[in-house]
Design an enzyme around this catalytic site. Structure first.
Site: not given
Length: 214
Positions: A83-84
């Site tokens: 997750k960015v």
């Protein structure tokens, strides 16, 4: 349409898994902190419990920090999705991870242009937050419609992962629009099977059966 469970709680994961309602899991630092204890052990346990994708979030602010954290998180299991955050540095990290074959979920998306940028950077998933938009008097589901149109226009393979779901109608609207995934809190997913007419019908059938067997 896939259902992901938005949680870091193993008991919730096992309950949803037993019902056949879980295709993956999304976590974030807040959800992991609620469970207490060693977050690494908790994340590893989730990856072991879940067969589908598990989103684990980086917390670094620079692309270099995100990439370094991503390499560590990816070691937790073959099903890890990184997750960015939807930032300029996050886009740099997403593009770099894409070239390395690492799956990503670009999170905290609130506009169709942000989703477009994430798709162009090679994101596996993009996570628009519908509930938070609703909370500031915007139409969260309109964002999903706009992203669906853009992705269909240009055949982007990036999947729309609807996040910040707060009630069953968010799930229904996501399905009608054609979102690929909805990540749902257990408190909401447990409401999906309920309907007052189902309860009323069962009560009537049971009452009639009791009369028949007396």
């Amino acid at each position: 349409m896939e259902f992901f469970l938005d949680t870091a709680n193993l008991e919730e994961i096992r309950k949803a898994k037993a019902q056949g309602l879980m295709d993956g899991v999304t976590t974030n630092p807040t959800l992991l902190s609620r469970e207490g204890g060693d977050w690494r052990k908790q994340a590893e346990a989730i990856c072991a419990e879940v067969e589908g994708p598990v989103s684990l979030e980086v917390v670094g602010e620079s692309a270099e920090e995100m990439i370094r954290e991503a390499e560590d998180l990816a070691s937790f299991g073959d099903n890890v999705v990184i997750k960015v955050p939807m930032t300029n540095e996050g886009l740099v990290a997403t593009e770099s991870l894409y070239r390395k074959g690492v799956k990503t979920n670009v999170t905290l998306v609130f506009s169709p242009l942000q989703a477009l940028l994430a798709a162009k950077a090679g994101a596996t998933y993009v996570s628009p937050f519908v509930g938070r938009l609703d909370g500031i008097a915007h139409d969260g589901m309109e964002l999903i419609r706009q992203i669906r149109t853009i992705f269909d226009n240009y055949d982007f393979p990036t999947k729309i992962l609807v996040a910040s779901i707060r009630h069953p109608m968010h799930v229904l609207d996501s399905a009608l629009i054609g979102a690929d995934v909805a990540t749902i809190p257990y408190s909401v997913i447990s409401q999906l099977a309920a309907h007052p007419l189902t309860d009323k019908g069962l009560a009537a059938f049971n009452a009639d059966w009791e009369k028949l067997t007396k």
